[in-house]
Design an enzyme around this catalytic site. Sequence first.
Site, PDB file in Angstrom:
ATOM      1  N   ARG A 264       0.956  -1.202   0.054  1.00  9.85           N
ATOM      2  CA  ARG A 264      -0.031   0.179   0.080  1.00  9.85           C
ATOM      3  C   ARG A 264       0.774   1.364   0.065  1.00  9.85           C
ATOM      4  NH1 ARG A 264      -5.210   1.811   1.467  1.00  9.85           N
ATOM      5  NH2 ARG A 264      -5.245   3.653   3.098  1.00  9.85           N
ATOM      6  N   TYR A 296       3.328  10.603   2.678  1.00  5.68           N
ATOM      7  CA  TYR A 296       4.191   9.966   1.406  1.00  5.68           C
ATOM      8  C   TYR A 296       5.099  10.971   0.704  1.00  5.68           C
ATOM      9  CZ  TYR A 296       1.140   5.944   2.403  1.00  5.68           C
ATOM     10  OH  TYR A 296       0.384   4.985   3.114  1.00  5.68           O
TER      11      TYR A 296
END
Length: 315
Positions: A264, A296
């Site tokens: 993920r 991220y």
Amino acid sequence: MDNDALAESFLLHLSTERRLSPNTLESYGADLRRFVDFLEEKGIDARAFSRSGFLAYLTGLREGGLSARSSARHVSTLRSFYRFLVREGRLDEDPISEVRAPRIGRPLPNLLTFSEVERLLAAPDGARAEGRRDRAILYLMYATGLRVSEIVSLRLENLVENRDDPESSFLRVIGKGSKERMVPVAPIAFDVLREYLRNGRPELLGNRSSNHLFATRRGRNLPPSVRRGGRDRPLITRQTVWNRIAFWAREAGISHRISPHALRHSFASHLLERGADLRVVQVLLGHADIATTQIYTHVTSERLRDIHRKHHPRG
């Protein structure tokens, strides 16, 4: 009303009114059971608990080896519990309203490189039904960024395939908080999934029937009397997915630890590295708050710095 009954009343509220997922309810239940056991051992009624007593309880947890992250979760659980007691009129004042969770550092996600992803996807043995299933799981997790709980809960009706326009095929996913989102699936991932549905899933199910997408040979349909939430239990478990990913990572020669969440994380980070918009990634992942997705961007920046230090002559 005793402590056990108060805890059960709160868990019922979470299940029926807030409609939390079974996994989240399990976490709340574990924290509450630990707290209730502590109260019973000390002979304390939950409604007579004090702030100083709660701080002593947390200190005991940390001295017993509980991590800062787990301690923070305990604080969150018990603050929700006491707010519930006040709202229900079972307590006049919340004794722990001013208690703050311990600060914890947010770890950077464990990521796969592009070459590691390629090796991992190619690792499962396509000659066996289990290998076809595992390859479909790996392709789907990397292609969609689904959580492992979402993968094991997928049912056949969640697949929306457009054979005339493969680019528009997608999954209908029920995520956290029972929120539905549509996640596109690349044609190559749907091809791998279709191969599993034709030549893997029927063999794994044998003479059993189920609408769940992923199956095991040893899985079984549970009788109605023991089904959770009135639904069939998935024939493949989260633990099975963990174990299979770890196995194929070793087969692919990946030395560091790989979890379902690593796929993920890699899905999101690789999208951003290729120029995807952060808010699009937020929607695909099913994050309620974009702040959750922003980790991220930090990961991508850190990886760029690592590449620069490693390859630039003056890095």
